[in-house]
Design a protein around this motif. Structure first.
Motif: not given
Length: 103
Positions: A71-86
């Protein structure tokens, strides 16, 4: 320094350095290299489960430690994650719940 007024970050620190450092150097879990870049949610969940169960430095249950790191990774990297990886990482949460018998 121009552009850094009021900040306690060094001028060459990028916006992702703090969270990257936490993810890579967590005191609680030793993560496999690139675990959050994999495209198989079940593989990610298995790896996080192994890391959490093997750790003797975590402060909470293996399930909670693994889910918190994800969850930490998803929240902190969120703006840089592409939709597929999210999407892969969100599905990894479901797989992690299953792996720990919480689904």
């Amino acid at each position: 320094m121009a552009g850094n007024k009021g900040s306690n970050k060094a001028p060459d620190d990028g916006p992702d350095r703090w969270s990257q450092g936490v993810t890579e150097g967590s005191d609680a879990l030793d993560l496999e290299d690139g675990v959050f870049t994999w495209d198989d949610p079940a593989r990610i969940a298995r790896s996080l489960k192994r890391s959490a169960e093997a750790s003797d430095r975590r402060k909470s249950s293996p399930y909670r430690s693994a889910m918190s790191m994800l969850t930490f990774y998803v929240n902190r990297a969120g703006k840089d994650l592409d939709a597929d990886q999210r999407d892969v990482l969100e599905r990894a949460k479901d797989e992690l719940r299953k792996a720990f018998g919480r689904a």
